[in-house]
Design an enzyme around this catalytic site. Structure first.
Site, short mmCIF file in Angstrom:
data_model
loop_
_atom_site.label_atom_id
_atom_site.label_comp_id
_atom_site.label_asym_id
_atom_site.label_seq_id
_atom_site.Cartn_x
_atom_site.Cartn_y
_atom_site.Cartn_z
N CYS A 118 -33.00 20.71 50.19
CA CYS A 118 -33.17 22.15 50.44
C CYS A 118 -32.26 22.99 49.57
O CYS A 118 -32.40 24.20 49.50
CB CYS A 118 -32.85 22.44 51.91
N CYS A 152 -30.59 18.89 57.53
CA CYS A 152 -29.41 18.01 57.56
C CYS A 152 -28.14 18.70 58.04
O CYS A 152 -27.41 18.16 58.85
CB CYS A 152 -29.11 17.48 56.17
N GLY A 248 -50.52 40.18 48.24
CA GLY A 248 -49.38 39.26 48.12
C GLY A 248 -49.83 37.83 47.92
O GLY A 248 -49.04 36.96 47.59
N GLY A 333 -51.63 45.85 53.91
CA GLY A 333 -53.09 45.83 53.76
C GLY A 333 -53.63 44.42 53.87
O GLY A 333 -54.62 44.16 54.56
N ASP A 344 -48.75 39.34 63.75
CA ASP A 344 -47.87 40.08 64.66
C ASP A 344 -48.00 41.59 64.60
O ASP A 344 -47.73 42.28 65.58
CB ASP A 344 -46.41 39.70 64.38
N LYS A 402 -41.94 39.37 70.58
CA LYS A 402 -42.57 38.16 70.05
C LYS A 402 -41.78 36.98 70.60
O LYS A 402 -40.57 36.91 70.44
CB LYS A 402 -42.48 38.19 68.52
N PHE A 758 -33.68 10.28 58.69
CA PHE A 758 -33.47 10.36 60.14
C PHE A 758 -34.21 9.26 60.91
O PHE A 758 -34.63 9.47 62.05
CB PHE A 758 -33.88 11.74 60.68
N GLU A 1212 -25.42 9.39 64.42
CA GLU A 1212 -26.30 9.71 65.54
C GLU A 1212 -25.62 10.27 66.79
O GLU A 1212 -26.17 11.15 67.46
CB GLU A 1212 -27.08 8.44 65.95
C1 LIG Z 1 -45.48 31.02 55.32
C2 LIG Z 1 -46.14 32.13 56.04
C3 LIG Z 1 -45.56 32.58 57.20
C4 LIG Z 1 -46.16 33.61 57.89
N1 LIG Z 1 -45.58 34.05 59.03
C5 LIG Z 1 -46.13 35.06 59.70
C6 LIG Z 1 -45.55 35.56 60.89
O1 LIG Z 1 -44.50 35.08 61.35
N2 LIG Z 1 -46.18 36.55 61.53
C7 LIG Z 1 -47.33 37.09 61.04
O2 LIG Z 1 -47.84 38.00 61.63
N3 LIG Z 1 -47.90 36.67 59.92
C8 LIG Z 1 -47.34 35.66 59.26
N4 LIG Z 1 -47.95 35.19 58.13
C9 LIG Z 1 -49.19 35.79 57.68
C10 LIG Z 1 -48.87 36.94 56.75
O3 LIG Z 1 -48.51 38.05 57.52
C11 LIG Z 1 -50.10 37.25 55.91
O4 LIG Z 1 -50.36 36.12 55.12
C12 LIG Z 1 -49.83 38.40 55.00
O5 LIG Z 1 -49.50 39.52 55.70
C13 LIG Z 1 -51.04 38.69 54.15
O6 LIG Z 1 -50.69 39.67 53.21
P1 LIG Z 1 -50.97 39.44 51.68
O7 LIG Z 1 -50.65 40.68 50.96
O8 LIG Z 1 -50.26 38.24 51.19
O9 LIG Z 1 -52.53 39.16 51.72
P2 LIG Z 1 -53.41 38.33 50.73
O10 LIG Z 1 -53.18 36.88 50.93
O11 LIG Z 1 -53.30 38.83 49.36
O12 LIG Z 1 -54.83 38.71 51.29
C14 LIG Z 1 -55.21 38.43 52.59
C15 LIG Z 1 -56.62 38.96 52.86
O13 LIG Z 1 -56.60 40.34 52.75
C16 LIG Z 1 -57.55 40.82 51.82
N5 LIG Z 1 -56.96 41.99 51.20
C17 LIG Z 1 -55.74 42.09 50.61
N6 LIG Z 1 -55.49 43.35 50.25
C18 LIG Z 1 -56.60 44.06 50.58
C19 LIG Z 1 -56.97 45.43 50.45
N7 LIG Z 1 -56.15 46.35 49.92
N8 LIG Z 1 -58.17 45.80 50.92
C20 LIG Z 1 -59.02 44.92 51.47
N9 LIG Z 1 -58.75 43.61 51.60
C21 LIG Z 1 -57.54 43.20 51.17
C22 LIG Z 1 -57.79 39.64 50.94
O14 LIG Z 1 -59.09 39.68 50.39
C23 LIG Z 1 -57.63 38.48 51.87
O15 LIG Z 1 -58.81 38.24 52.55
C24 LIG Z 1 -47.37 34.18 57.42
C25 LIG Z 1 -47.96 33.71 56.25
C26 LIG Z 1 -47.35 32.70 55.55
C27 LIG Z 1 -47.97 32.22 54.28
S1 FES Z 2 -32.43 19.42 54.08
FE1 FES Z 2 -30.67 20.59 53.67
S2 FES Z 2 -29.29 19.12 52.92
FE2 FES Z 2 -31.01 17.92 53.51
#
Ligand SMILES: Cc1cc2nc3c(=O)[nH]c(=O)nc-3n(C[C@H](O)[C@H](O)[C@H](O)COP(=O)(O)OP(=O)(O)OC[C@H]3O[C@@H](n4cnc5c(N)ncnc54)[C@H](O)[C@@H]3O)c2cc1C
Ligand code: FES
Ligand code: FES
Length: 1262
Positions: A118, A152, A248, A333, A344, A402, A758, A1212
């Site tokens: 990590c 770890c 994103g 968006g 959320d 949450k 582990f 352990e």
């Molecule tokens: C590792 C990880 C952890 C996460 N943890 C959480 C969490 O704790 N809580 C939570 O609520 N969410 C969580 N998410 C979800 C996260 O909130 C969404 O993936 C994120 O908000 C999507 O935004 P983006 O800009 O990346 O969308 P994108 O991945 O770019 O797009 C998502 C969708 O939106 C559409 N889109 C994007 N922009 C527009 C636009 N302007 N108009 C119309 N359609 C559009 C795309 O076509 C696609 O269908 C997590 C996601 C990941 C990968």
């Molecule tokens: S996962 Fe952080 S040191 Fe092993």
């Protein structure tokens, strides 16, 4: 003019990527690792959940003329996203050759590195923080690494490593900034500003480059188009009306469209108009491409009075979203347009009556409410321009909860947004109870006379909620409904200020933590050159912290290397009617496919009994069982082709749980029974007898490096060289040899290091390394097979779930008289080491207590789940949970403190426990007493009582416990190891041994031992790797005793070298080490020695003891908890390396804490694993660290039975001390129940989730 190649900078060098290259390197991580060979950034999950792949993304903002630095998870960053940016990887931050960055140096010094997998990601996150904020507070540091998982260290040393740079949490109000400084006893470390010249320079070319052109780039059937202006977006959209938007890309990822027709993505992330944020006193307006980070930065500064409730709810919501890495790229968006369950911010947008401003491809615009937007499929074809949130001054309160606070999307829990308006309307939007968001207008459910929210009881909320859910025909887990009712009542209590607690209307943020670490200094008389007992950093730490150290998948590719992907079954129990490989054969790049018919040797394997198939032949017996594998020219081709195998199943009813297995009598082997004394007599003599049940859940190892192997066939004599992530060289060698049908001596298993194990890499690597070896043997080409995180979690065993049914008899003053326990362990589909784990459980149920009459009976349940396996603690943590539950039960019945029951029942010196070795010394008592003093137990206990008297919705609990853990294997034959020592003519020493470096610091301790034994400086000793052709027949690295076993062998080998040099030393007493070596060589004396270490002829050879104390606080309504403090005192004898041992203690405790209260592993009714990746299976992150975490190594307690330099094994035992959290949670819950006149005891199976806490506070036993 459109741009057709992606241009960016990596560590200062310009990179240009054209379409042809994209086919293979679609994500930033794959490009960095595969093309640029920058393997410091790791792939530990590939889904944005762990931070191991973090890189720094820097961009020049032409408007503000500043450089913006953010971290991103490169595994989910499509390459197009970094067009025009500067990327800095760990290699660009500092290397041991060119000099480490101060953050890296500090991590090395503070022991912030164990396995190191990590670490590069941590370095990037910490350096990014310092670039943006040179004097961060502790809270800033915690936040910066909350998206970086470490399995770890337990996080404390990583946090501490930032203390040289940390500023005061008071910020500008810090007393240091005042002229009349009062407090000279400032506990904050001296802030040392970071020198910015140490950071690589932002490429000047990028400052001049104003991105204006649309980027358009295609690979395969996929095209990415990145416009910079709305007008450009409209133009490309008109050309491609069916294109999909992306922002994103966190939900979309770097999709590779192998099959179907062309896919065109239009990215909004650079479109200027979609980045706008505007605010007035009527509304907040966020452009669709505004990231959560920008949103947070902006609204945090808002000073509009009417916006306060809205802003604070948004901030709480944003801070609960995953990590900085996600928030830095995910957009509001994209979040809304995802239309995924579990998001959320959606309930909050509902609650705030937000509207969405949309545009279709003809340019027509319209506004919809968020609810309308989501309920209309048609809107999916429109572009979100912005989202508007009205600042309605009728909104009195807004709440956002949450639970759990960092609940990953889709995992069990709830998200609730609530509003109360000035008219008394109380409306809640609940996510997590049904596939769609449930709206509950509490007001409209109440009769006219009750329309004030001041008077609603929990029951009333519960009833209203259930009624609403039944209207929606939503089938929901009872505990989650109960949890939601608690949240509704919590909000009511907050707005009405009916609790004395200082409440926020949102999930609470963790407070920052502090710690004290205490251990003995070495005596002044010890020579400076003698490294033993010193807290020295690992010699490889600099390589690990700079990403230079290599793990299996970091090894360069062989020229003609192939890749292997397993084909996994998708039923828990079914006959394989037909497996059709025809579509695989037609896939591009496929070279071979293998199944049970391909093996020359046996298709069976197993560490204690060969009872599991390598590839299922006729039946699958758990969901995810390997059926075969595909071998192809590239990893992507192998993965793609593996999905094409068509399998026809005849499904059978799976046996999934202990309850099912017991009912059907589905067991492995017979019952195991251990006994002492006379139970009948003991129960008769008891004043009272109580019965109860306690269960413990499965736990996933989640080592950060997934299982993987590279097999290199030799052209002669069927030789094969294997590089494998593992912790059991001999077993790996044996399994490969037997399945391939070749002798052991043709298989060389090599191992440099493993990124965490582990116990999970004792037997489980066979599932990947045998197929890899087979494929290499068949094709005659090197083959690489690295499991994805989902594959790893699907096919590898877990910690065994248990159920204990107990009956305890005791006297009226709490002396335990008789114990009877029926123990059921879920072994899964095969035996593996389950019987040995069960043995340990049975032997340790008595814990540290002396109970005269005991009968324990254990059964291994055979189920259609993955075969459970070795996991740190090896069945003993479950035993301690059971025994401490029994202690608490007795205490509850007798109304005596649990600590008192513990103290009167402690086994004394001379007592012979089931582990047979008599208790030899009383350091357990010393540890117990010291722990009480260190924790200030009496004061804390009084504080807890006082707190609980004052608070009704929040309760605290405190608990202590002591532990005893055996060192050495009960089966003596395993108590052996071998070491090979070569001394070269320049005096340098090469050491090989049978142990595996898995992050526990074994190699460092072995180097320290050898250094003292040979009286040469540490720098002269090198451990290159372990391999089966240098050291044969090694015992697996498990059981916390490898330092003892290998150490004993090293002492013998070094002793023999010393003996051989003695005559020359006598002749030349002042000769240097180097001169002695030359003399010996000239006299034809061998300077190579292989020696065996074989301590513990009679099995277990000593015990490691410890004591712990934890204090927790629970919120009875939301079920959340905090560990307020943990104090640990461990007897590790004379620690060989206190830095490493403290790290082991903290890391083990945190892993145990995960088992007790965080990690919930679930299957669905069909036996499919729901906790399939870290987004569905949460492990402790930095926010879970006890807020006050103190570890002491018991002073002046050399181990009289020591194998090596007065030390004791430690990996352990401290994990067991996490049971203090389980006990303290129970104590807090019992206090809540007492207030509600509930007298029944609480069972409280692990893990103790918020839903369980919530339920246990008011309802019967669970
Ligand atoms: C590792 C990880 C952890 C996460 N943890 C959480 C969490 O704790 N809580 C939570 O609520 N969410 C969580 N998410 C979800 C996260 O909130 C969404 O993936 C994120 O908000 C999507 O935004 P983006 O800009 O990346 O969308 P994108 O991945 O770019 O797009 C998502 C969708 O939106 C559409 N889109 C994007 N922009 C527009 C636009 N302007 N108009 C119309 N359609 C559009 C795309 O076509 C696609 O269908 C997590 C996601 C990941 C990968
Ligand atoms: S996962 Fe952080 S040191 Fe092993
Ligand atoms: S590997 Fe990228 S976040 Fe885990």
């Amino acid at each position: 003019m459109d741009a057709n190649s992606i241009v960016f900078f990596v560590n200062g060098s310009k990179v240009e990527v054209s379409s042809t290259e994209l086919e293979t390197w679609a994500t930033l991580l794959s490009y960095l690792r595969g093309k640029l060979r920058l393997t410091g950034s790791k792939n530990a999950c590939g889904q944005g959940n762990c931070g191991a792949c973090s890189v720094l993304l820097s961009e020049f903002d032409h408007k503000s003329q500043t450089i913006r630095h953010v971290t991103v998870n490169s595994c989910i960053t499509p390459l197009f996203y970094v067009h025009g940016c500067a990327v800095t990887t760990v290699e660009g931050i500092g290397t041991s050759r060119d000099g480490l960055h101060p953050v890296q140096k500090s991590l090395v010094q503070m022991h912030g590195i164990q396995c190191g997998f990590c670490t590069p990601g941590m370095v990037v996150s910490l350096c990014c923080l310092l670039r943006n904020n040179p004097t961060p507070t502790k809270a800033d540091v915690e936040r910066a690494i909350e998206g970086n998982l470490c399995r770890c260290t337990g996080y404390r040393p990583i946090l501490e490593s930032m203390s040289p740079f940390a500023g005061c949490p008071m910020g500008a109000k810090c007393c240091k900034n005042k002229s009349n400084k009062l407090d000279t006893n400032d506990t904050e470390p001296e802030a040392r500003p970071i020198d910015p010249t140490q950071d690589s320079i932002f490429p000047p070319q990028l400052m001049k480059w104003h991105l204006k052109d649309t980027l358009s780039i295609s690979y395969g059937h996929t095209t990415w188009i990145v416009p910079c202006k709305l007008e450009q977006l409209r133009t490309v959209w008109t050309e491609h009306p069916t294109a999909q938007f992306v922002a994103g890309a966190t939900a979309v990822g770097a999709t590779t469209n192998h099959d179907g027709g062309p896919i065109i993505f239009i990215s909004c992330h650079r479109v200027e108009e979609l980045q706008a944020i505007s605010v007035n006193d009527k509304k907040l307006e966020f452009g669709a491409a505004v990231t959560f980070t920008k949103m947070e930065d902006h609204i945090r500064k808002l000073e509009i009075e009417g916006a306060k409730p809205v802003v604070s709810a948004f901030l709480a919501c944003i801070q609960s979203l995953a990590s900085d890495q996600l928030r830095n790229v995910a957009t509001i968006g994209g979040h809304l347009a995802c239309r995924m369950d579990g998001l959320d911010m959606i309930p909050l947008l509902f609650a705030l009556n937000a509207t969405v401003h949309l545009m279709d491809h003809t340019g027509k615009r319209r506004d919809l409410t968020v609810e309308e937007y989501l309920s209309n499929e048609q809107t999916g074809k429109e572009l979100i321009l912005n989202i508007q949130v009205p600042l309605d001054n009728k909104v009195k309160f807004v709440g956002f909860y949450k639970t759990p606070r960092k609940r990953p999307v889709g995992s069990a829990g709830t998200t609730t947004a609530l509003v109360l308006d000035t008219g008394g309307h109380f409306i809640a939007y609940l996510e997590g109870l049904s596939p769609k968001i449930i709206k509950l207008d509490v007001f409209s459910y109440l009769p006219e006379t009750e329309r004030t929210i001041q008077s609603l009881s929990l029951d009333k909320f519960d009833r209203i909620l259930r009624k609403r859910l039944s209207e929606e025909k939503a089938e929901t887990r009872d505990d989650l409904v109960n949890l939601s009712a608690g949240i509704l009542q919590k909000f009511q209590a907050v707005v009405n200020e009916t609790t004395p607690e200082a409440e926020s209307p949102h999930s609470e943020l963790p407070i920052h933590c502090r710690s004290d670490i205490i251990f003995d200094e070495v005596p002044d008389s010890q020579p400076q050159t003698d490294p033993v007992w010193r807290p020295l950093p690992q010699t490889t730490a600099e390589d690990l912290v700079s990403g230079q150290a290599m793990f299996i998948d970091d090894m360069p590719s062989y020229q003609n290397e192939l890749h292997l992907c397993l084909v996994l079954g998708k039923r828990a129990r079914a006959k394989l009617v037909h497996v059709d490989w025809s579509a695989v054969k037609a896939c591009p790049g496929v070279v071979d496919w293998i199944d049970h018919t391909s093996l020359n040797g046996r298709n069976m394997w197993g560490i204690m009994a060969a009872d599991e198939e390598i590839f299922a032949s006729k039946e699958v017996v758990y969901w995810g069982q390997p059926i075969g594998a595909v071998v192809a020219e590239s990893r992507e081709q192998a993965t793609h082709a593996a999905e094409k195998v068509r399998i026809d199943y005849e499904e059978m009813q799976p046996v999934l749980t202990i309850e099912d297995a017991v009912k059907l009598e589905s067991f492995i082997e017979g019952a195991v029974v251990i006994e002492r004394g006379d139970g009948t007599e003991g129960f008769l003599r008891s004043n009272q007898v109580v019965e109860g049940t306690i269960g413990t859940g499965a736990q996933e190892h989640l080592y950060l490096e997934t299982n993987g192997a590279i097999g290199v066939p030799k052209r002669e004599q069927h030789e094969i060289e294997m590089f494998v992530t593992h912790q059991a060289p001999t077993f790996i060698q044996k399994s490969i040899a037997s399945c391939l049908g070749i002798p052991f001596n043709r298989v060389i298993v090599r191992h440099k290091r493993t990124g965490g194990a582990f116990g999970g890499k004792e037997s489980q690597p066979v599932k990947i390394c045998v197929p890899v070896a087979l494929a290499a043997q068949r094709t005659g080409r090197p083959v690489r097979g690295i499991l994805t995180r989902e594959q790893d979690m699907a096919i590898t065993g877990k910690r065994h779930p248990y159920q204990f049914q107990y009956k305890i008899g005791f006297s009226k003053d709490g002396v335990l008289q008789a114990l009877e326990v029926k123990v059921y362990s879920n072994a899964g589909c095969s035996r593996d080491v389950s019987l040995e784990v069960l043995d340990c459980t049975l032997n340790f149920i008595e814990g540290c207590y002396a109970i005269p009459n005991v009968k324990i009976e254990g059964r291994l349940c055979k189920t259609n789940t993955v075969s459970n396996t070795s996991f740190r603690g090896f069945g003993i943590p479950q035993a301690y949970v059971a025994m401490e539950t029994i202690i608490d039960h007795v205490a509850h019945v007798l109304k005596i403190g649990s600590k008192q029951i513990q103290e009167i029942n402690f086994a004394k010196s001379g007592f012979v426990p089931f582990t047979k070795l008599p208790i030899q010394d009383e350091t357990i008592v010393e540890a117990w007493n010291q722990c009480q003093r260190q924790a200030n137990y009496l004061q804390k206990e009084a504080d807890v009582i006082a707190f609980n008297e004052k608070h009704s919705y929040k309760k605290r609990g405190i608990a202590m416990m002591a532990i005893r853990f055996q060192m050495g294997y009960p089966v003596s034959l395993l108590n052996q190891s071998t070491a090979l020592v070569h001394v070269y003519l320049d005096g340098s020493v090469s050491l090989s041994h049978g142990g595996c470096e898995i992050g526990q610091g074994l190699n460092m301790k072995i180097q320290q031992i050898a250094s003292r034994a040979l009286s040469v400086p540490l720098s002269k000793i090198h451990i290159a790797e372990n391999s089966t052709n240098t050291v044969a027949n090694a015992t697996a690295t498990v059981g916390s005793c490898t330092t003892d076993l290998v150490g004993a062998a090293v002492l013998n080998a070094c002793g023999e070298i010393t003996n051989r040099l003695q005559p020359f030393k006598e002749k030349k007493p002042n000769a240097s080490w180097e001169e002695l070596i030359i003399d010996a060589y000239l006299n034809r004396i061998s300077l190579s020695v292989m020696a065996q270490g074989r301590p513990g002829d009679g099995g277990v050879y000593y015990y490691t003891y410890g004591a712990g104390c934890s204090t927790v606080e629970i919120d009875c309504l939301t079920g959340e908890h905090k560990v307020l403090s943990t104090d640990i005192v461990m007897d590790v004898g004379r620690s060989l390396n206190p830095g490493i041992d403290v790290g082991q203690i903290e890391g083990a405790f945190m892993q145990g804490y995960g088992m007790m209260a965080v990690e919930e592993w679930t299957l669905n009714d069909r036996g499919e694993v729901e906790s399939k990746n870290p987004s569905r299976y949460r492990v402790p992150d930095v926010g879970n660290l006890p807020r006050d975490f103190n570890v002491t190594l018991l002073s002046d307690s050399p181990n009289k039975q020591a194998i090596v330099y007065s030390s004791k094994g430690i990996g352990e035992p401290p994990l067991l001390l996490a049971t203090t959290v389980h006990k303290a949670l129970r104590a807090a819950i019992l206090s809540a129940r007492k207030d509600r006149s509930l007298s029944a005891y609480v069972q409280l199976d692990t893990p103790v989730t918020p839903a369980k806490i919530r339920q246990a506070c008011t309802i019967g036993c669970i």
